[in-house]
Motif scaffolding. Structure first.
Motif, PDB file in Angstrom:
ATOM      1  N   ASP A 135      13.527  13.031   6.052  1.00 32.49           N
ATOM      2  CA  ASP A 135      13.835  11.961   7.002  1.00 32.49           C
ATOM      3  C   ASP A 135      13.073  10.710   6.596  1.00 32.49           C
ATOM      4  O   ASP A 135      11.931  10.777   6.131  1.00 32.49           O
ATOM      5  N   VAL A 136      13.720   9.563   6.795  1.00 36.64           N
ATOM      6  CA  VAL A 136      13.110   8.270   6.478  1.00 36.64           C
ATOM      7  C   VAL A 136      13.100   7.422   7.741  1.00 36.64           C
ATOM      8  O   VAL A 136      14.154   7.213   8.361  1.00 36.64           O
ATOM      9  N   ASP A 137      11.929   6.954   8.131  1.00 36.12           N
ATOM     10  CA  ASP A 137      11.801   6.050   9.277  1.00 36.12           C
ATOM     11  C   ASP A 137      11.195   4.736   8.801  1.00 36.12           C
ATOM     12  O   ASP A 137      10.175   4.729   8.108  1.00 36.12           O
ATOM     13  N   ILE A 138      11.851   3.643   9.186  1.00 38.22           N
ATOM     14  CA  ILE A 138      11.340   2.310   8.892  1.00 38.22           C
ATOM     15  C   ILE A 138      10.805   1.721  10.190  1.00 38.22           C
ATOM     16  O   ILE A 138      11.533   1.637  11.185  1.00 38.22           O
ATOM     17  N   TRP A 139       9.555   1.323  10.182  1.00 38.53           N
ATOM     18  CA  TRP A 139       8.900   0.760  11.364  1.00 38.53           C
ATOM     19  C   TRP A 139       8.583  -0.704  11.113  1.00 38.53           C
ATOM     20  O   TRP A 139       8.299  -1.120   9.998  1.00 38.53           O
ATOM     21  N   HIS A 168      -2.990  13.412   3.517  1.00 38.87           N
ATOM     22  CA  HIS A 168      -1.855  14.294   3.810  1.00 38.87           C
ATOM     23  C   HIS A 168      -0.588  13.495   4.089  1.00 38.87           C
ATOM     24  O   HIS A 168       0.486  13.821   3.569  1.00 38.87           O
ATOM     25  N   ASP A 169      -0.704  12.467   4.912  1.00 44.18           N
ATOM     26  CA  ASP A 169       0.466  11.688   5.291  1.00 44.18           C
ATOM     27  C   ASP A 169       0.971  10.853   4.122  1.00 44.18           C
ATOM     28  O   ASP A 169       0.224  10.495   3.209  1.00 44.18           O
ATOM     29  N   ARG A 170       2.257  10.527   4.191  1.00 44.86           N
ATOM     30  CA  ARG A 170       2.896   9.669   3.195  1.00 44.86           C
ATOM     31  C   ARG A 170       3.372   8.407   3.884  1.00 44.86           C
ATOM     32  O   ARG A 170       4.034   8.472   4.915  1.00 44.86           O
ATOM     33  N   LYS A 171       3.047   7.262   3.294  1.00 47.04           N
ATOM     34  CA  LYS A 171       3.357   5.996   3.952  1.00 47.04           C
ATOM     35  C   LYS A 171       3.418   4.883   2.919  1.00 47.04           C
ATOM     36  O   LYS A 171       2.691   4.892   1.928  1.00 47.04           O
ATOM     37  N   ILE A 172       4.330   3.926   3.162  1.00 45.93           N
ATOM     38  CA  ILE A 172       4.401   2.712   2.349  1.00 45.93           C
ATOM     39  C   ILE A 172       4.253   1.536   3.300  1.00 45.93           C
ATOM     40  O   ILE A 172       5.056   1.376   4.225  1.00 45.93           O
ATOM     41  N   TYR A 173       3.219   0.728   3.094  1.00 47.35           N
ATOM     42  CA  TYR A 173       3.004  -0.459   3.926  1.00 47.35           C
ATOM     43  C   TYR A 173       3.360  -1.694   3.120  1.00 47.35           C
ATOM     44  O   TYR A 173       2.900  -1.880   1.991  1.00 47.35           O
ATOM     45  N   LEU A 174       4.205  -2.532   3.706  1.00 49.66           N
ATOM     46  CA  LEU A 174       4.574  -3.814   3.114  1.00 49.66           C
ATOM     47  C   LEU A 174       3.941  -4.919   3.950  1.00 49.66           C
ATOM     48  O   LEU A 174       3.992  -4.874   5.183  1.00 49.66           O
ATOM     49  N   SER A 175       3.363  -5.915   3.298  1.00 50.74           N
ATOM     50  CA  SER A 175       2.640  -6.950   4.044  1.00 50.74           C
ATOM     51  C   SER A 175       3.562  -7.861   4.850  1.00 50.74           C
ATOM     52  O   SER A 175       3.072  -8.686   5.627  1.00 50.74           O
ATOM     53  N   LEU A 186       0.859  -1.181   0.000  1.00 56.85           N
ATOM     54  CA  LEU A 186       0.000   0.000   0.000  1.00 56.85           C
ATOM     55  C   LEU A 186       0.896   1.232   0.000  1.00 56.85           C
ATOM     56  O   LEU A 186       1.793   1.349   0.832  1.00 56.85           O
ATOM     57  N   VAL A 187       0.659   2.143  -0.932  1.00 58.75           N
ATOM     58  CA  VAL A 187       1.377   3.416  -0.980  1.00 58.75           C
ATOM     59  C   VAL A 187       0.375   4.546  -0.805  1.00 58.75           C
ATOM     60  O   VAL A 187      -0.584   4.657  -1.573  1.00 58.75           O
ATOM     61  N   GLU A 188       0.592   5.365   0.216  1.00 58.97           N
ATOM     62  CA  GLU A 188      -0.184   6.588   0.401  1.00 58.97           C
ATOM     63  C   GLU A 188       0.715   7.744  -0.013  1.00 58.97           C
ATOM     64  O   GLU A 188       1.688   8.059   0.679  1.00 58.97           O
ATOM     65  N   GLU A 189       0.427   8.342  -1.136  1.00 56.73           N
ATOM     66  CA  GLU A 189       1.250   9.412  -1.709  1.00 56.73           C
ATOM     67  C   GLU A 189       0.316  10.491  -2.257  1.00 56.73           C
ATOM     68  O   GLU A 189      -0.274  10.317  -3.322  1.00 56.73           O
ATOM     69  N   PRO A 190       0.164  11.608  -1.529  1.00 59.01           N
ATOM     70  CA  PRO A 190      -0.822  12.617  -1.931  1.00 59.01           C
ATOM     71  C   PRO A 190      -0.592  13.206  -3.320  1.00 59.01           C
ATOM     72  O   PRO A 190      -1.553  13.497  -4.027  1.00 59.01           O
ATOM     73  N   ARG A 219       9.003  13.413   2.628  1.00 56.93           N
ATOM     74  CA  ARG A 219       8.578  13.912   1.325  1.00 56.93           C
ATOM     75  C   ARG A 219       7.957  12.821   0.456  1.00 56.93           C
ATOM     76  O   ARG A 219       7.759  13.019  -0.745  1.00 56.93           O
ATOM     77  N   GLY A 220       7.664  11.678   1.018  1.00 62.10           N
ATOM     78  CA  GLY A 220       7.117  10.588   0.224  1.00 62.10           C
ATOM     79  C   GLY A 220       8.136  10.103  -0.790  1.00 62.10           C
ATOM     80  O   GLY A 220       9.349  10.132  -0.550  1.00 62.10           O
ATOM     81  N   LEU A 221       7.664   9.681  -1.939  1.00 66.37           N
ATOM     82  CA  LEU A 221       8.556   9.178  -2.979  1.00 66.37           C
ATOM     83  C   LEU A 221       9.330  10.297  -3.672  1.00 66.37           C
ATOM     84  O   LEU A 221      10.311  10.032  -4.369  1.00 66.37           O
TER      85      LEU A 221
END
Length: 241
Positions: free
Chosen positions: A230-234, A186-193, A111-115, A202-204
């Motif tokens: 900044d890039v954070d991996i959770w 608004h938020d940018r997020k990449i979810y990997l299963s 899942l990519v959330e990229e406004p 800044r997203g992608l």
């Protein structure tokens, strides 16, 4: 009028995806199947038949709610496993170098959330990301993009055309695709299963345009200058559930 057989097919596929752990795809299929079935039922003149259909719809809606809860649980942040600060004009930060190691054969859904997905360089960034996904995630079966719908008329048609081309190309590779538009995003997020969530300030879109155009970094983004981000991996706490 909607076709109940098409709705039934969608809902059967939803159950299959649910059982195989493809919860993002199941969520989309449940939603589409229920909508089609509701449209059909609303046009059914026989009250007894409508009652039977409503009972079935309620069962699928309960399943859809359960899936939604599971998806929301997967999207909750857990522990930070990596933090990268990219400074203005830094180089050496291709997508693969930043987060490629977290994309693997266990990743079956993304899942990519990229406004912001309206301009040519933004589509190019999405394609670069998907090329990495296809390379590192050989078992990828489903991709969902959530973005804002272009409001400027000069971008509206291009957005539908370009995202449609990307969708069709992925589907030719047996990857199901869903594109959703949310104007409040608004938020940018990449979810990997596989349990990892990538959050980039800044997203992608953290690369500067090459200057001059035909210079090192035009194609290999390892050499491309970056914007500060900044890039954070959770790692999600429920990634093993």
């Amino acid at each position: 009028m909607s076709n109940p057989m098409q709705a039934k097919e969608l809902l059967i596929r939803a159950v299959e995806c649910d059982q195989s752990g493809r919860i993002l795809e199941a969520q989309t299929l449940y939603t589409d199947g229920i909508d089609q079935l509701m449209n059909f039922v609303n046009g059914e003149p026989d009250e007894a038949k409508r009652k039977v259909f409503h009972t079935r719809i309620k069962e699928y809606m309960d399943r859809a709610e359960a899936i939604k809860a599971r998806v929301n649980g997967k999207l909750m942040l857990g522990e930070v496993v990596s933090h990268v600060s990219i400074e203005e004009n830094d180089t050496g930060y291709d997508y693969d170098q930043v987060f490629g190691q977290y994309m693997d054969r266990k990743t079956i859904e993304i899942l990519v959330e990229e406004p912001y997905m309206q301009q040519n360089y933004q589509y190019a960034n999405l394609v670069r990301f998907l090329e990495l996904a296809i390379t590192n995630c050989p078992n990828l079966k489903y991709f969902r993009l959530i973005t804002k719908e272009a409001q400027d008329p000069k971008y509206t048609d291009n957005q539908k055309t370009n995202l449609g081309q990307i969708k069709a190309d992925l589907e030719r590779r047996n990857i199901a695709v869903s594109i959703k538009y949310e104007d409040s995003l608004h938020d940018r997020k990449i979810y990997l299963s596989n349990g990892f969530i990538i959050k980039i300030g800044r997203g992608l879109h953290f690369y500067k345009a090459p200057n001059p155009m035909y210079s090192i970094g035009l194609n290999n983004y390892k050499f491309r200058k970056c914007l500060q981000t900044d890039v954070d991996i959770w790692r999600n706490n429920s990634s093993k559930s």
